[in-house]
Design an enzyme around this catalytic site. Structure first.
Site, PDB file in Angstrom:
ATOM      1  CG  ASP A  85       6.955   4.819  -1.567  1.00  0.00           C
ATOM      2  OD1 ASP A  85       8.160   4.954  -1.318  1.00  0.00           O
ATOM      3  OD2 ASP A  85       6.163   4.231  -0.800  1.00  0.00           O
ATOM      4  CG  HIS A 136       6.060   0.412  -3.498  1.00  0.00           C
ATOM      5  ND1 HIS A 136       5.708   0.224  -2.179  1.00  0.00           N
ATOM      6  CD2 HIS A 136       5.278   1.435  -3.939  1.00  0.00           C
ATOM      7  CE1 HIS A 136       4.768   1.093  -1.846  1.00  0.00           C
ATOM      8  NE2 HIS A 136       4.473   1.831  -2.900  1.00  0.00           N
ATOM      9  CG  HIS A 140       0.921   0.880  -5.691  1.00  0.00           C
ATOM     10  ND1 HIS A 140      -0.163   1.281  -4.948  1.00  0.00           N
ATOM     11  CD2 HIS A 140       1.990   1.505  -5.150  1.00  0.00           C
ATOM     12  CE1 HIS A 140       0.237   2.116  -4.015  1.00  0.00           C
ATOM     13  NE2 HIS A 140       1.550   2.267  -4.116  1.00  0.00           N
ATOM     14  CG  HIS A 232       3.928   9.033  -3.273  1.00  0.00           C
ATOM     15  ND1 HIS A 232       3.595   9.534  -2.032  1.00  0.00           N
ATOM     16  CD2 HIS A 232       3.615   7.718  -3.255  1.00  0.00           C
ATOM     17  CE1 HIS A 232       3.096   8.550  -1.292  1.00  0.00           C
ATOM     18  NE2 HIS A 232       3.093   7.439  -2.009  1.00  0.00           N
TER      19      HIS A 232
HETATM   20 ZN   LIG Z   1       3.022   3.307  -3.082  1.00  0.00          ZN
END
Ligand SMILES: [Zn+2]
Length: 262
Positions: A85, A136, A140, A232
């Site tokens: 991510d 995503h 964010h 991540h």
């Molecule tokens: Zn995220």
């Protein structure tokens, strides 16, 4: 105190009524609140409104106590799904891509719109190397699911557009709400846009910079067949995630197989 306060008020009123001609000359009187009764005005008197002209901030809808229905939290097969991510990131995304290529496995990249716009060549490379894309959100926004339907939709559209500017016609299979702070409304909108809502089942909390061995231990302890692992490749120092993945990717492949979620 009370009689004195009253008499002071009465005196003040008298001064206001009688002294209106000189009000402008005295700083004390100038500072006193303007009194409509002191000088008759041709326009109707309106009381000052407590919130004059600033538009009210739109209210965020409450976050549900439980995750809404319809989220994908399993890979849909025996294999484990790896998800990365917050990228793409020029420092870490190429490292993960190299690790995945060396292991001959595919993963899902949950990209942030702003990052996709900034690093389009990395989005193109993710797609070229056979990995899957996940929207995503634009920047964010952990509260996106709580905003109006129009705001949610336009955020997801803008992010899709940045992805498609980098990789035209690449399928954007999934949407993942930042922070996992989903609402039912957002799940519905994502589905309407052809984005399937992707959650996770294993979270080693690598964003909090634990050492690689802790990330490895957490992932190994929680992963089962069909798990979706959240990690991540951007959003801070990800050196520990990179180090953990060098061990985890071959290990998970050997034990469960690594598959794209479906
Ligand atoms: Zn995220």
């Amino acid at each position: 105190m009370r009689p004195r306060a009253l008499s002071a008020l009465a005196l003040g009123l008298v001064l206001l009524v009688t002294g209106c001609g000189e009000a402008g000359k005295s700083p004390e009187k100038a500072a006193a609140p303007p009194s409509a009764s002191a000088s008759p005005s041709p326009t109707p008197v309106t009381k000052p409104s407590p919130t004059p002209t600033t538009p009210a901030k739109p209210k965020l809808r409450p976050l549900p106590k439980k995750l809404p229905a319809g989220l994908h939290r399993a890979s849909g097969s025996n294999g484990v799904a790896l998800t990365f991510d917050d990228g793409p990131d020029p420092r870490y995304t190429p490292q993960i891509l190299a690790q995945l290529r060396a292991a001959h496995v595919k993963a899902t990249f949950c990209v942030v719109g702003k990052q996709a716009k900034r690093y389009p060549e990395l989005v193109a490379r993710i797609v070229r190397e056979g990995h899957q894309l996940c929207n995503h959100s634009w920047h964010h926004d952990v509260n996106l699911g709580r905003r109006s339907a129009a705001e949610i939709r336009s955020d997801l559209e803008r992010t899709n557009e940045a992805i498609h500017a980098a990789a035209p016609k690449a399928p954007i299979t999934w949407f993942r709400q930042p922070g996992g702070r989903w609402t039912a409304e957002e799940v519905t909108i994502a589905k309407q846009m052809g984005l399937r809502p992707l959650h996770w089942s294993v979270d080693p909390q690598d964003w909090d910079h634990p050492p690689a061995k802790t990330i490895i231990k957490r992932v190994k302890g929680a992963t089962r067949h069909g798990s979706v692992v959240l990690m991540h490749d951007a959003g801070g120092d990800r050196a520990q995630t990179m180090a953990a993945c060098r061990h985890l990717i071959p290990d998970l492949k050997r034990r469960y197989g690594i598959a794209l979620p479906r």
